[in-house]
Design an enzyme around this catalytic site. Sequence first.
Site, PDB file in Angstrom:
ATOM      1  CG  ASP A  93      -1.988   0.983   1.221  1.00 60.90           C
ATOM      2  OD1 ASP A  93      -1.731   2.132   0.791  1.00 60.90           O
ATOM      3  OD2 ASP A  93      -3.112   0.645   1.636  1.00 60.90           O
ATOM      4  CG  LEU A 153       1.600   2.618 -13.726  1.00 59.19           C
ATOM      5  CD1 LEU A 153       0.881   1.798 -14.792  1.00 59.19           C
ATOM      6  CD2 LEU A 153       2.478   3.668 -14.381  1.00 59.19           C
ATOM      7  CB  ALA A 185      -2.206   8.335  -8.632  1.00 60.09           C
ATOM      8  CB  SER A 210      -0.133  13.946 -14.485  1.00 61.78           C
ATOM      9  OG  SER A 210      -1.299  14.554 -15.007  1.00 61.78           O
ATOM     10  CD  GLU A 227      -5.239  17.679 -15.185  1.00 59.61           C
ATOM     11  OE1 GLU A 227      -5.485  18.644 -14.443  1.00 59.61           O
ATOM     12  OE2 GLU A 227      -5.844  17.473 -16.249  1.00 59.61           O
ATOM     13  CE1 TYR A 244      -3.645  12.509 -10.405  1.00 60.37           C
ATOM     14  CE2 TYR A 244      -3.668  14.245 -12.065  1.00 60.37           C
ATOM     15  CZ  TYR A 244      -3.371  12.949 -11.687  1.00 60.37           C
ATOM     16  OH  TYR A 244      -2.785  12.098 -12.598  1.00 60.37           O
ATOM     17  CE  LYS A 298      -0.144  11.200 -10.851  1.00 56.32           C
ATOM     18  NZ  LYS A 298       0.552   9.907 -10.982  1.00 56.32           N
ATOM     19  CG  HIS A 346      -2.497   7.700 -20.818  1.00 62.54           C
ATOM     20  ND1 HIS A 346      -1.985   8.815 -20.200  1.00 62.54           N
ATOM     21  CD2 HIS A 346      -2.369   6.691 -19.935  1.00 62.54           C
ATOM     22  CE1 HIS A 346      -1.558   8.478 -18.995  1.00 62.54           C
ATOM     23  NE2 HIS A 346      -1.799   7.195 -18.802  1.00 62.54           N
ATOM     24  NE  ARG A 375      -8.935   7.885 -18.710  1.00 65.84           N
ATOM     25  CZ  ARG A 375      -8.126   8.524 -17.866  1.00 65.84           C
ATOM     26  NH1 ARG A 375      -7.881   8.021 -16.665  1.00 65.84           N
ATOM     27  NH2 ARG A 375      -7.547   9.648 -18.243  1.00 65.84           N
TER      28      ARG A 375
HETATM   29  P1  GDP Z   1      -8.463  15.175 -16.601  1.00 68.89           P
HETATM   30  O1  GDP Z   1      -7.909  15.963 -17.733  1.00 68.89           O
HETATM   31  O2  GDP Z   1      -7.464  14.272 -15.948  1.00 68.89           O
HETATM   32  O3  GDP Z   1      -9.199  15.977 -15.589  1.00 68.89           O
HETATM   33  O4  GDP Z   1      -9.502  14.132 -17.307  1.00 68.89           O
HETATM   34  P2  GDP Z   1     -11.095  14.100 -17.428  1.00 68.89           P
HETATM   35  O5  GDP Z   1     -11.383  13.098 -18.490  1.00 68.89           O
HETATM   36  O6  GDP Z   1     -11.743  13.863 -16.094  1.00 68.89           O
HETATM   37  O7  GDP Z   1     -11.528  15.580 -17.898  1.00 68.89           O
HETATM   38  C1  GDP Z   1     -11.079  16.134 -19.089  1.00 68.89           C
HETATM   39  C2  GDP Z   1     -11.761  17.467 -19.342  1.00 68.89           C
HETATM   40  O8  GDP Z   1     -13.130  17.245 -19.687  1.00 68.89           O
HETATM   41  C3  GDP Z   1     -11.774  18.439 -18.150  1.00 68.89           C
HETATM   42  O9  GDP Z   1     -11.415  19.731 -18.608  1.00 68.89           O
HETATM   43  C4  GDP Z   1     -13.221  18.444 -17.700  1.00 68.89           C
HETATM   44  O10 GDP Z   1     -13.649  19.676 -17.123  1.00 68.89           O
HETATM   45  C5  GDP Z   1     -13.932  18.220 -19.037  1.00 68.89           C
HETATM   46  N1  GDP Z   1     -15.300  17.721 -18.871  1.00 68.89           N
HETATM   47  C6  GDP Z   1     -16.430  18.277 -19.353  1.00 68.89           C
HETATM   48  N2  GDP Z   1     -17.507  17.588 -18.968  1.00 68.89           N
HETATM   49  C7  GDP Z   1     -17.052  16.557 -18.212  1.00 68.89           C
HETATM   50  C8  GDP Z   1     -17.707  15.497 -17.515  1.00 68.89           C
HETATM   51  O11 GDP Z   1     -18.935  15.371 -17.514  1.00 68.89           O
HETATM   52  N3  GDP Z   1     -16.895  14.613 -16.833  1.00 68.89           N
HETATM   53  C9  GDP Z   1     -15.519  14.741 -16.829  1.00 68.89           C
HETATM   54  N4  GDP Z   1     -14.769  13.841 -16.167  1.00 68.89           N
HETATM   55  N5  GDP Z   1     -14.899  15.740 -17.474  1.00 68.89           N
HETATM   56  C10 GDP Z   1     -15.643  16.642 -18.143  1.00 68.89           C
END
Ligand code: GDP
Length: 303
Positions: A26, A48, A50, A103, A105, A127, A131, A157, A162
């Site tokens: 853990d 990986l 997180a 990341s 991010e 987050y 990171k 990715h 996913r």
């Molecule tokens: P992240 O880039 O790691 O945060 O991956 P996500 O797939 O969670 O989000 C990617 C982008 O999609 C972000 O800018 C979110 O604000 C946008 N987004 C828009 N609508 C949605 C939604 O309904 N769900 C998620 N997860 N993201 C959304």
Amino acid sequence: MVRGQANPHVARLRKHIGDVQLTTGDLLDQGSLISAVERVQPDEVYNLGAISYVPMSWQQAELTAEVTGMGVLRMLEAIRVVSGVGQSRTPGPGQIRFYQASSSEMFGMVRETPQNERTPFHPRSPYGVAKTYGHYITQNYRESYGMFAVSGILFNHESPRRGAEFVTRKVSLGVARIKLGLASELRMGNLEARRDWGFAGDYARAMRMMLAQDAPEDYVIGTGRTQSVRDLVELAFATVGLNWRDHVVQDPRFTRPAEVDLLCADPKKAREQLGWEPEVGFEELVAMMVESDLRLLSSSSRP
Ligand code: GDP
């Protein structure tokens, strides 16, 4: 490595990747990591692990720092202690090689576009901050102890595996449900956000290439192309012959306290030094995910 008792993810893992040996540990527990490294005597370690869903990191900011940030330090310490580095030995040939999943991010509110290995960080969520700590501590262990420790700065990715909360899978599942008549609308957050989305299989190949190099270095991995969430939604509905405007509803519940508006990789170093190129493009990726979810939902909805 898996944590907890009767972890429900283990069955799914076995189904997907077949005959692997699992060991317990853990990222919150230093001793468990030392024991795991001692038991397995690995050639390579890929961290990986997180808490990786950005909105969750505001709700559990401290836990995110512990797992996503401090977890990296604990993993590095486990490798350092088991291999005796920094005590009697300096790392030599045959040392354990360490990969950290950094990341995009970390770039957050981007200072330049596209982003490369020298672009400054400006994380926009707990987050991203965690990171960034993991990234710098990996670099520091490389510089302090000469360990073969590298970070891959991976852009988003995706694949049919996913998690359903991430936007690509949320959309592919939503489209499949609507196509099969199981739902009529899909509620979304910010449609203007732009990401550089690639196929996870291509990115996993890049991780292995990084650890196979002679020298430990960090690399940006992405496609160099960017699409908006709107583009994603439009394409996903179009693959099943539907118009997204008939089904997508904007819902403020899915917008974030601080947003990352745009991410776009400059993967030149990876291309030139690793010889890495992504093979699956955005359209192919979206089609793959929608088709997979159509199969999944039509088999599970059959009596
Ligand atoms: P992240 O880039 O790691 O945060 O991956 P996500 O797939 O969670 O989000 C990617 C982008 O999609 C972000 O800018 C979110 O604000 C946008 N987004 C828009 N609508 C949605 C939604 O309904 N769900 C998620 N997860 N993201 C959304």
